[in-house]
Scaffold this active site. Structure first.
Site, PDB file in Angstrom:
ATOM      1  N   ARG A 215       5.957 -13.533 -26.373  1.00  0.00           N
ATOM      2  CA  ARG A 215       5.146 -12.334 -26.114  1.00  0.00           C
ATOM      3  C   ARG A 215       4.953 -11.552 -27.405  1.00  0.00           C
ATOM      4  NH1 ARG A 215       1.483 -10.951 -22.745  1.00  0.00           N
ATOM      5  NH2 ARG A 215       2.744 -12.189 -21.286  1.00  0.00           N
TER       6      ARG A 215
ATOM      7  N   ASN B  15      13.019 -10.195 -20.816  1.00  0.00           N
ATOM      8  CA  ASN B  15      12.872 -10.883 -19.539  1.00  0.00           C
ATOM      9  C   ASN B  15      11.563 -11.666 -19.464  1.00  0.00           C
ATOM     10  OD1 ASN B  15      13.761 -11.577 -16.736  1.00  0.00           O
ATOM     11  ND2 ASN B  15      15.281 -10.047 -17.313  1.00  0.00           N
TER      12      ASN B  15
ATOM     13  N   HIS C  88       8.343 -11.329 -18.860  1.00  0.00           N
ATOM     14  CA  HIS C  88       7.138 -10.986 -19.622  1.00  0.00           C
ATOM     15  C   HIS C  88       7.351 -11.207 -21.110  1.00  0.00           C
ATOM     16  CE1 HIS C  88       3.709  -8.446 -21.032  1.00  0.00           C
ATOM     17  NE2 HIS C  88       3.143  -8.964 -19.961  1.00  0.00           N
ATOM     18  N   CYS C  89       8.565 -10.959 -21.584  1.00  0.00           N
ATOM     19  CA  CYS C  89       8.875 -11.105 -23.007  1.00  0.00           C
ATOM     20  C   CYS C  89       8.824 -12.554 -23.479  1.00  0.00           C
ATOM     21  CB  CYS C  89      10.270 -10.560 -23.304  1.00  0.00           C
ATOM     22  SG  CYS C  89      10.567  -8.865 -22.792  1.00  0.00           S
ATOM     23  N   ILE C  90       9.087 -13.504 -22.582  1.00  0.00           N
ATOM     24  CA  ILE C  90       9.176 -14.906 -22.991  1.00  0.00           C
ATOM     25  C   ILE C  90       7.910 -15.688 -22.655  1.00  0.00           C
ATOM     26  CG2 ILE C  90      11.681 -14.870 -22.782  1.00  0.00           C
ATOM     27  CD1 ILE C  90      11.331 -16.600 -20.202  1.00  0.00           C
TER      28      ILE C  90
END
Length: 368
Positions: A94, A354, A356-358
């Site tokens: 992300r 989490n 969304h970050c990955i």
């Protein structure tokens, strides 16, 4: 592949909202032992579960290092998941991958922001980070998409959310932090966002979630559900260090108007926990100079807002927490046309983020 010297806005491109149609979602395979415990094996299982959940709705491409390619390919045993070999420093696509932009003629391009591991030498989470700074370029090379590079502007994809209709939400805590773009004023930062994402209105929340290692990324705190509606991480507990942050954000959101002049509808999403790493989980992380130490006394920045919208689905984290069911119900109410899929998110949270970050969505081309 071209590298335009203009800006996306000047060329007729804009950043689409996350709910607009996707061509695929990108991920990066985790392995860094000074961030992911036990050599990354628990995190790899968690990432594989996320990838397979997304693959039910759209294609997934996972980038893996040469040393992990065979392992990743074996564990990602799904016909809708492609694995490509790309070196990186860690797995937060992300923030390291391209922010894709589209026009109304069927073209897709990418913005390659400068990356300094969330702060460089003033609070950054690891060094070196040059391979992560190359991830966006490599993805765009693979996809044969034109690349806009901002060599003198640092930004992570998790620090912004857009509604696809001209409005962007971010946090002062992150974008105005001296460890990102100290040479730029707020007005200059806004100008860059407008030029590269084609937004008109920027809503500045004061802070993100308490103890967020990224300096308060908005994607862990507040996100768009559709134009004019947002989800906000929330607590009514006045003793929770997030309480004042939530109150301040709500005030800003209630007083704001978007680019279309609309007042915002705010859906409150409970914050799980408080959640902490166990001593055993912390002991499983390698101790390396320059990386982020793990401490079981430090609260984790767990959030149900850190989900991904995919084609027909919502991929959201669960934490084996009493609030999991409430979070699912809220997501299903806010996204009635989507199937809500909850995937265990604790291992990803232990690494500092989490779902969304990955993940990083690549929009599908579209013509007006």
């Amino acid at each position: 592949m071209s590298n335009p010297t203009s800006t996306p806005r000047a060329d007729g491109f804009r950043m689409p909202a996350e709910w607009e149609p996707h061509e695929q979602t990108w991920m990066v395979w985790p392995e860094r032992p000074d961030n992911w415990r036990n050599g990354g094996k628990p995190a790899q299982a968690a990432f594989a579960a996320v990838a397979k959940a997304i693959a039910r709705f759209e294609p997934v491409t996972v980038c893996a290092s040469a040393g992990q390619y065979e392992n990743a390919r074996a564990r990602l045993d799904d016909g809708n998941i492609r694995v490509v070999e790309i070196s990186s420093d860690d797995a937060w696509v992300r923030d390291t991958g391209p922010t894709f932009v589209i026009d109304d003629k069927g073209d897709v391009r990418g913005v390659d922001w400068g990356f300094n591991a969330w702060g460089g030498f003033e609070g950054g989470l690891y060094f070196p980070w040059q391979r992560d700074d190359q991830v966006a370029r490599k993805i765009l090379e693979i996809e044969r998409r034109a690349r806009y590079r901002t060599d003198d502007f640092v930004l992570e994809g998790g620090s912004i959310h857009v509604d696809g209709e001209g409005t962007l939400i971010t946090t002062e805590e992150c974008l105005l932090n001296h460890n990102r773009n100290p040479h730029l004023s707020q007005a200059e930062i806004e100008r860059t966002l407008r030029d590269y994402l084609a937004v008109e209105s920027i809503i500045w929340l004061p802070n993100g979630l308490y103890n967020d290692e990224t300096d308060g990324h908005v994607d862990n705190f507040c996100c768009y559900a559709r134009p004019g509606e947002v989800l906000l991480a929330w607590t009514d507990d006045q003793d929770d260090p997030n309480y004042l942050r939530c109150q301040a954000a709500l005030r800003v959101l209630e007083e704001s108007r978007d680019a279309k002049g609309r007042k915002l509808v705010v859906h409150k999403m409970p914050i799980p926990g408080p959640l902490y790493a166990t001593q055993e989980e912390c002991d499983g992380v390698d101790i390396v100079e320059g990386s982020q130490p793990r401490d079981p006394s430090i609260r984790l920045a767990g959030s149900y807002v850190n989900f991904l919208i995919v084609n027909g689905g919502i991929i959201a984290p669960s934490f084996d927490d009493p609030k999991d069911a409430e979070a699912r119900a809220i997501l299903q109410r806010v996204f009635p046309e989507h199937e809500v899929v909850m995937v265990p998110g604790r291992e990803i949270l232990l690494g500092g983020g989490n779902i969304h970050c990955i993940t990083q969505q690549q929009p599908a081309p579209r013509k007006a």
